[in-house]
Enzyme design. Sequence first.
Site, mmCIF file in Angstrom:
data_model
loop_
_atom_site.group_PDB
_atom_site.id
_atom_site.type_symbol
_atom_site.label_atom_id
_atom_site.label_comp_id
_atom_site.label_asym_id
_atom_site.label_seq_id
_atom_site.Cartn_x
_atom_site.Cartn_y
_atom_site.Cartn_z
ATOM 1 N N GLY A 295 0.788 -1.231 0.000
ATOM 2 C CA GLY A 295 0.000 0.000 0.000
ATOM 3 C C GLY A 295 0.818 1.278 0.000
ATOM 4 C CB VAL B 88 6.091 -5.401 2.463
ATOM 5 C CG1 VAL B 88 7.482 -4.799 2.442
ATOM 6 C CG2 VAL B 88 6.014 -6.553 3.457
ATOM 7 C CE LYS B 89 2.111 -9.138 5.693
ATOM 8 N NZ LYS B 89 3.525 -9.218 6.091
ATOM 9 C CB THR B 90 -2.731 -5.235 0.572
ATOM 10 O OG1 THR B 90 -2.216 -6.399 -0.070
ATOM 11 C CG2 THR B 90 -3.678 -4.516 -0.370
#
Length: 397
Positions: free
Chosen positions: A3, A185-187
């Site tokens: 994201g 690093v996540k959505t």
Amino acid sequence: MPGFELFSDLERKEVNDVLENGVLMRYGFDGMRNGHWKAKELETELAKTFQSNYVQLVSSGTAAVSVALASAGVGAGDEVIMPTFTFVASFEAIMMLGAIPIMVDIDDTLTLDPKAVDAAITPKTKAVMVVQMCGSMADMDTLRTVCQTHNLIFIEDACQAIGGSYKGKPLGSIADLGCFSFDFVKTITCGEGGAVVTNNKDYYIKADHYSDHGHDHIGNDRGAETHPFLGYNFRISELHAAVGLAQVRRLPEFIKIQKRNYTILRNALAKLPGVTFRTVPEGGEESYAFLNFFMPNAVSGQKVAEAFKANGVDVCWNYYHNNWHYIRKWDHLKELKSLFPISKEVKDGLEYLKTKSYEQSDHWIARNISCLIKLSWTEDEVRERAEKMVMLVKAVL
Ligand SMILES: *Cc1c(COP(=O)(O)O)cnc(C)c1O
């Protein structure tokens, strides 16, 4: 995913709200905060997203898994079944509680094989933790039945699967407790952060207290709160929650972009005889955070990974040689290297790791290529990438 690629004025505005009144703490300071409750607002927003009654934000995905297990009463000597393919965090979160991770094979879904779970159940088994790896899911109905039959707590690590669903229900909302990460690093990112999701009020209250030193959060006088039980500090800050609040409102937009990019790559590769894709259980819809495909065998799997690397096709991995996500390279866990003494019960419980082999997991991981789907790619960039991937895969087939 991730994201942060699409940070905008929306994230900046939410963070500025927090900085302007100066309350970085998510609890208390009612008089100072000018009505800003970013963590509370994010919990409300996430409860809607996950169609669940309760959400407890915490400091990370690892904390979310540990808090979820603790809230369900998992502790010393309990066995928790988990997959061989996940992030090391799953193992760590179980160890933090003095419980014993029991790793079992994955199947062609790249997630827990229900048959392997069934075979691993012992009188000490307390919980089953499914990991919805790379944006897709396990056969949740079968796993639920296994858990119900043996009276086990069912936990869902959906850290990599925000936006995916199974039979109409959001991933992370299907088991007794769901866990999310909002790391860098996540959505959806908060920088660092995580969430525990549940419909069980008792688990929720325990997660709420446990993640903040056991404080009961009753009334608005922080000094007068009591402590029904031991807790620790796994709190999220208002600054982190503010970023997540802006991000989660954009989730439908992010998933739409992921789906477009994923579909272009998949359709291109699907034309190649010999290339197959991971099985998605009936009624499942991926989050499109990753595209996973299989080569015909281990050798061609490695060759494609090497060809991608040599030719600048980035963010694609063959996890067989990866030391973050797959059991083969987790020597520090197999040898139980710890800074401090580990109980004899846990040591004995982990003896199996020294000798156990995982042929079925190796079979699927060695031939798998896992490509991260970026949000910032333009459609033209994805088409170019697809052409290059097809050319390189063709050369190996
Ligand atoms: C990212 C991740 C975690 C841990 O999340 P952190 O917020 O980095 O602690 C746990 N499980 C899986 C599957 C993950 O991808």
